[in-house]
Scaffold this motif. Structure first.
Motif, PDB file in Angstrom:
ATOM      1  N   SER A  21       0.795  -1.305   0.007  1.00 58.56           N
ATOM      2  CA  SER A  21       0.161  -0.055   0.024  1.00 58.56           C
ATOM      3  C   SER A  21       1.019   1.141  -0.044  1.00 58.56           C
ATOM      4  O   SER A  21       0.490   2.165  -0.490  1.00 58.56           O
ATOM      5  CB  SER A  21      -0.994   0.144   1.327  1.00 58.56           C
ATOM      6  N   ASP A  22       2.144   1.065   0.421  1.00 57.76           N
ATOM      7  CA  ASP A  22       2.893   2.269   0.514  1.00 57.76           C
ATOM      8  C   ASP A  22       3.398   2.759  -0.908  1.00 57.76           C
ATOM      9  O   ASP A  22       3.562   3.851  -1.392  1.00 57.76           O
ATOM     10  CB  ASP A  22       4.300   1.896   1.233  1.00 57.76           C
ATOM     11  N   LYS A  23       3.422   1.533  -1.790  1.00 53.72           N
ATOM     12  CA  LYS A  23       3.644   1.871  -3.121  1.00 53.72           C
ATOM     13  C   LYS A  23       2.126   2.286  -4.042  1.00 53.72           C
ATOM     14  O   LYS A  23       2.491   2.505  -5.227  1.00 53.72           O
ATOM     15  CB  LYS A  23       3.984   0.653  -3.923  1.00 53.72           C
ATOM     16  N   GLY A  24       1.065   2.439  -3.242  1.00 57.27           N
ATOM     17  CA  GLY A  24      -0.084   2.859  -3.916  1.00 57.27           C
ATOM     18  C   GLY A  24      -0.753   1.834  -4.426  1.00 57.27           C
ATOM     19  O   GLY A  24      -1.695   2.032  -5.438  1.00 57.27           O
ATOM     20  N   ASP A  25      -0.390   0.537  -4.250  1.00 58.17           N
ATOM     21  CA  ASP A  25      -1.240  -0.506  -5.049  1.00 58.17           C
ATOM     22  C   ASP A  25      -2.342  -1.021  -4.020  1.00 58.17           C
ATOM     23  O   ASP A  25      -2.241  -0.817  -2.779  1.00 58.17           O
ATOM     24  CB  ASP A  25      -0.301  -1.742  -4.741  1.00 58.17           C
ATOM     25  N   ARG A  26      -3.416  -1.502  -4.804  1.00 60.31           N
ATOM     26  CA  ARG A  26      -4.796  -1.713  -3.996  1.00 60.31           C
ATOM     27  C   ARG A  26      -4.676  -3.190  -4.114  1.00 60.31           C
ATOM     28  O   ARG A  26      -5.755  -3.686  -3.538  1.00 60.31           O
ATOM     29  CB  ARG A  26      -5.836  -1.027  -4.566  1.00 60.31           C
ATOM     30  N   THR A  27      -3.930  -3.775  -4.871  1.00 54.92           N
ATOM     31  CA  THR A  27      -4.072  -4.999  -5.062  1.00 54.92           C
ATOM     32  C   THR A  27      -2.639  -5.831  -4.997  1.00 54.92           C
ATOM     33  O   THR A  27      -1.335  -4.958  -5.038  1.00 54.92           O
ATOM     34  CB  THR A  27      -4.465  -5.509  -6.642  1.00 54.92           C
ATOM     35  N   VAL A  28      -2.369  -6.852  -4.700  1.00 54.36           N
ATOM     36  CA  VAL A  28      -1.135  -7.659  -4.738  1.00 54.36           C
ATOM     37  C   VAL A  28      -1.247  -9.133  -5.540  1.00 54.36           C
ATOM     38  O   VAL A  28      -2.573  -9.473  -5.834  1.00 54.36           O
ATOM     39  CB  VAL A  28      -0.818  -8.191  -3.278  1.00 54.36           C
ATOM     40  N   SER A  42       4.410  -7.898  -5.396  1.00 61.21           N
ATOM     41  CA  SER A  42       3.775  -6.479  -5.760  1.00 61.21           C
ATOM     42  C   SER A  42       3.240  -6.678  -7.076  1.00 61.21           C
ATOM     43  O   SER A  42       3.964  -7.199  -7.769  1.00 61.21           O
ATOM     44  CB  SER A  42       4.820  -5.503  -5.550  1.00 61.21           C
ATOM     45  N   SER A  43       1.988  -5.973  -7.154  1.00 67.70           N
ATOM     46  CA  SER A  43       1.460  -5.927  -8.620  1.00 67.70           C
ATOM     47  C   SER A  43       2.185  -5.227  -9.316  1.00 67.70           C
ATOM     48  O   SER A  43       2.155  -5.061 -10.831  1.00 67.70           O
ATOM     49  CB  SER A  43      -0.199  -5.752  -8.544  1.00 67.70           C
ATOM     50  N   SER A  44       2.614  -4.050  -9.016  1.00 60.11           N
ATOM     51  CA  SER A  44       3.249  -2.958  -9.917  1.00 60.11           C
ATOM     52  C   SER A  44       4.787  -3.558 -10.453  1.00 60.11           C
ATOM     53  O   SER A  44       5.111  -3.241 -11.377  1.00 60.11           O
ATOM     54  CB  SER A  44       3.261  -1.560  -9.275  1.00 60.11           C
ATOM     55  N   THR A  45       5.600  -3.864  -9.280  1.00 60.70           N
ATOM     56  CA  THR A  45       6.953  -4.287  -9.484  1.00 60.70           C
ATOM     57  C   THR A  45       7.174  -5.952  -9.832  1.00 60.70           C
ATOM     58  O   THR A  45       8.127  -6.031 -10.441  1.00 60.70           O
ATOM     59  CB  THR A  45       7.802  -3.724  -8.455  1.00 60.70           C
ATOM     60  N   GLY A  46       6.414  -6.702  -9.622  1.00 58.10           N
ATOM     61  CA  GLY A  46       6.439  -7.803  -9.463  1.00 58.10           C
ATOM     62  C   GLY A  46       7.623  -8.328  -8.359  1.00 58.10           C
ATOM     63  O   GLY A  46       7.854  -9.631  -8.489  1.00 58.10           O
ATOM     64  N   GLU A  47       7.869  -7.635  -7.595  1.00 60.15           N
ATOM     65  CA  GLU A  47       8.865  -8.157  -6.495  1.00 60.15           C
ATOM     66  C   GLU A  47       7.874  -9.034  -5.243  1.00 60.15           C
ATOM     67  O   GLU A  47       7.070  -8.353  -4.882  1.00 60.15           O
ATOM     68  CB  GLU A  47       9.716  -6.938  -5.904  1.00 60.15           C
ATOM     69  N   ARG A  48       8.843  -9.669  -4.577  1.00 66.04           N
ATOM     70  CA  ARG A  48       8.275 -10.533  -3.589  1.00 66.04           C
ATOM     71  C   ARG A  48       8.137  -9.677  -2.526  1.00 66.04           C
ATOM     72  O   ARG A  48       9.017  -8.751  -1.875  1.00 66.04           O
ATOM     73  CB  ARG A  48       9.259 -11.656  -3.368  1.00 66.04           C
ATOM     74  N   LEU A  49       7.033  -9.925  -1.661  1.00 69.47           N
ATOM     75  CA  LEU A  49       6.834  -8.978  -0.606  1.00 69.47           C
ATOM     76  C   LEU A  49       6.921  -9.692   0.789  1.00 69.47           C
ATOM     77  O   LEU A  49       7.350  -9.228   1.802  1.00 69.47           O
ATOM     78  CB  LEU A  49       5.197  -8.279  -0.498  1.00 69.47           C
ATOM     79  N   THR A  50       6.322 -11.114   0.708  1.00 71.95           N
ATOM     80  CA  THR A  50       6.557 -11.856   1.830  1.00 71.95           C
ATOM     81  C   THR A  50       7.801 -12.352   1.947  1.00 71.95           C
ATOM     82  O   THR A  50       8.521 -12.340   0.718  1.00 71.95           O
ATOM     83  CB  THR A  50       5.519 -13.099   2.027  1.00 71.95           C
ATOM     84  N   ASP A  51       8.348 -12.652   3.237  1.00 68.97           N
ATOM     85  CA  ASP A  51       9.911 -13.378   3.219  1.00 68.97           C
ATOM     86  C   ASP A  51       9.748 -14.681   3.254  1.00 68.97           C
ATOM     87  O   ASP A  51       8.823 -15.604   3.123  1.00 68.97           O
ATOM     88  CB  ASP A  51      10.431 -12.733   4.287  1.00 68.97           C
TER      89      ASP A  51
END
Lengths: 378, 302
Positions: A271-278, A369-378
């Motif tokens: 949500s910091d990136k402004g995404d409303r979806t993951v 992340s839907s916008s960058t494609g990076e992993r968010l959970t570890d």
């Protein structure tokens, strides 16, 4: 025996502005088996050829051990390579093929003969030593190519899709042979393949490339359990991981009629990136089918109490492989239809055309992340 | 075929019969085609072989015999015709000259042609296309137009009427064709074998001579034969550039021999000289004809 280091190695083909290999950074330990994998055109073969000295390096450096080999010709690098088409010398016998490098190095004849015979024994080629490559089968040619590499006892083995010209069954057995031979000889090996199964089964570590960029280097286990981004997630694993874009809700993500809990930090990062979806990744084996007493479904909170939990999947095809069954179905998420693969027990497969509800097991989901494609959970 | 026919029998009795008829018709048309083609081939062989046999036969006859009964067998085999041609007409000397000039030129042109073709086919460097097209121009340039400049050029070099002069001219004459033939050959050779040689520790020279050149052997053999035939039969270049009688090649010697005896011709010796001239070419061709056919098909259907 040596380490291999790619230090921001870059290759730009003449007449092209986009690098084929872009700042490749990998440290390969002594005796390690590293597999470079990726779709065609990702730069994996180019990286290998840069290490071999068959391709110029336009930026960065490549080191074997402590030696900077960036601009050395292939003959000064002390490497051996196995080519996809084996590249045997057609006019030489098997023994001469295997001994050619030693002959050039000025080793005396008796010693060459002895080393060639040793290698031939390991590879089960003894009775073919006097034949020409033309008179050998595909599998035998492949072994001669291997033999040509091992008689040299080089510092590094390079293998460029050495199994892709073999039939499926031979490929599987040769795969094991190469891996065990490498472990026995303990020679640092860089292996290129487009086949992720080969990569996962053979490598100590796997490096995934895409468009000349390194995506992730890790052990096969970690690669499977913690893919660094959407590309790796979709590339590693067969059948591939299901990737579904879902909306964020309080304390989790909305998965159809269920709310799947997700690490708060991950949601905050999104949500910091402004995404409303993951984008949630779920492997086929990590779905529970509600209709088949899916255990996970009961633990999740539901939006509306009377509707069934999870996503509604309409079953298109059911594949039974014997041990397992795989459901190939479609779901509707956010107004779009998505294909989904779900593994079920082979004892209880749904009918084609039926609708089943699936929920992911909470601990087994990957959030990107839907916008960058990076992993968010570890 | 027979299985199908047996299966069908209960359904329809006529079908297998008509199948058989068809097969018979096909076989007979095949046979007719074979007969016609063989007849044509036999005719062609006769046209080619009979004159040769006639020359061979006549080379053992006396002049009188040749004139009175041209198609009969010799009444006795006059091997002295060959001795006469070899010594009196100096055919022996010219034969030796031909062998020296053609073999030297052949070795040189194969070596240079192969190296040139290899570099043009497999290396990228500025001016590569220019060299290629200059070679192409060399192939299309009629040798007749080059005769006079060649004459003066050799004269300036001091190579006129010398064997090295003729050898160099032959090399230059045969190089474009050699280069073109081998160019496509080297292009078609797999690239990774060369790379394997580099990784095995070979330098450029060794990779060429020990790996690429042996792989091009069929192509080399074919070009060598074509060149041998062409240079052995070469007449125009030696006539213009090699006028010293001691250094004449066979074709010159033959021509001079035939025209020198206007009124008192020793036909037997003349035919013997022809046989001596033709036999090496025939021999080379017969020994290597399999290679030629093989290399051409190998070049195309790789």
């Amino acid at each position: 025996m040596a380490t291999v280091t790619f230090d921001k190695a870059t290759r730009v083909y003449p007449g092209s502005t986009k690098p084929a290999v872009d700042g490749l950074d990998i440290d390969i330990a002594d005796g390690e088996f590293l597999v470079l994998v990726g779709p065609s055109g990702c730069g994996k073969s180019t990286s290998l050829r840069m290490l071999a000295g068959l391709e110029d390096v336009n930026g960065g450096a490549i080191r074997i051990g402590d030696r900077d080999v960036t601009h050395l010709p292939p003959k000064d690098r002390d490497i051996a390579m196995v080519f996809q088409n084996y590249a045997l010398y057609p006019h030489m016998s098997v023994a001469d093929n295997m001994g050619f490098a030693l002959k050039i190095a000025g080793v005396n004849k008796a010693e060459i003969r002895q080393k060639v015979e040793e290698a031939a024994k390991i590879l089960d080629l003894t009775e073919y030593l006097d034949r020409k490559p033309k008179a050998l089968s595909g599998g035998q040619r492949q072994r001669v190519a291997m033999g040509r590499a091992i008689v040299r006892e080089p510092q590094v083995f390079l293998m460029d899709e050495p199994l892709s010209n073999l039939d499926a069954k031979l490929r599987v057995s040769t795969r094991t042979q190469i891996a065990s031979l490498q472990r026995r000889l303990g020679i640092t090996t860089v292996y290129v393949t487009h086949d992720q199964v080969e990569a996962m089964t053979m490598g100590d570590r796997v490096a995934v490339l895409k468009d000349g960029l390194l995506q992730q280097v890790d052990s096969p286990r970690n690669m499977y359990d913690k893919p660094a981004n959407l590309f790796v997630a979709g590339f590693i694993g067969s059948p591939a991981m299901n990737l579904v874009e879902v909306p964020i809700t309080d304390g989790g993500v909305k998965f159809g009629n269920s709310v799947v809990p997700v690490n708060r930090d991950a949601l905050k990062a999104a949500s910091d990136k402004g995404d409303r979806t993951v984008t949630v990744g779920v492997r086929p084996e990590h779905f529970d089918v509600v209709e088949l007493n899916g255990g996970a479904a009961k633990t999740l909170s539901k939006d509306s109490a009377d509707a069934p939990a999870g996503l509604a999947v309409s079953v298109n095809v059911v594949e039974e492989t014997g041990a397992d069954g795989y459901i190939y179905g479609t779901v509707e998420v956010g107004g779009e239809t998505k294909d989904l693969v779900v593994r079920v027990s082979s004892r209880a497969v749904p009918e084609k055309g039926a609708t089943v509800h699936v929920v992911p097991r909470p601990g087994e989901i990957h959030v990107f992340s839907s916008s960058t494609g990076e992993r968010l959970t570890d | 075929m027979s299985v199908i026919a047996a299966d069908r029998k209960p359904a329809s009795d006529r079908k297998p019969v008509s199948d058989r008829k068809l097969a018979r018709a096909a076989a007979s048309s095949d046979r007719r085609f074979a007969a016609i083609s063989h007849a044509l081939l036999i005719l062609w062989s006769v046209i080619v072989i009979v004159p040769m046999l006639w020359v061979l036969m006549s080379s053992f006859k006396s002049t009188g015999e040749i004139l009175s009964s041209p198609f009969s067998l010799p009444d006795h085999w006059r091997f002295e015709n060959y001795a006469n041609a070899w010594t009196d007409a100096n055919i022996g000397k010219y034969f030796l000259n031909s062998v020296i000039v053609v073999v030297s030129a052949l070795i040189l042109v194969m070596l240079l042609g192969a190296m040139c073709a290899y570099v043009l086919a497999r290396f990228e460097f500025p001016g590569r296309r220019l060299i290629y097209y200059v070679m192409l121009a060399g192939l299309t340039f009629p040798v007749f137009l080059a005769i006079v400049p060649l004459f003066f050029q050799l004269q300036n070099f001091g190579l006129l009427n010398t064997r090295p002069g003729l050898i160099l001219t032959y090399v230059a004459f045969a190089l474009p064709f050699t280069m073109f033939f081998l160019y496509s050959f080297f292009r078609s050779l797999p690239h990774d074998v060369y790379e394997a040689a580099l990784i095995d520790g070979a330098g450029d020279w060794r990779a060429f001579f020990q790996v690429m050149l042996p792989m091009a052997r069929p192509g080399m053999a074919a070009v060598a034969i074509f060149n041998f035939l062409g240079l052995w039969n070469q007449f125009l270049l030696p006539v213009a550039l090699n006028t010293d009688q001691d250094k004449w090649v066979l074709t010159q010697g033959m021509a001079a021999y035939a025209s020198s005896q206007v009124y008192d011709i020793d036909y037997g010796a003349l035919f013997a000289a022809i046989v001596v001239t033709v036999v090496p070419v025939l021999l080379v061709y017969c020994v290597f004809q399999r290679r030629i056919a093989g290399s051409v098909s190998q070049g195309t259907f790789r």
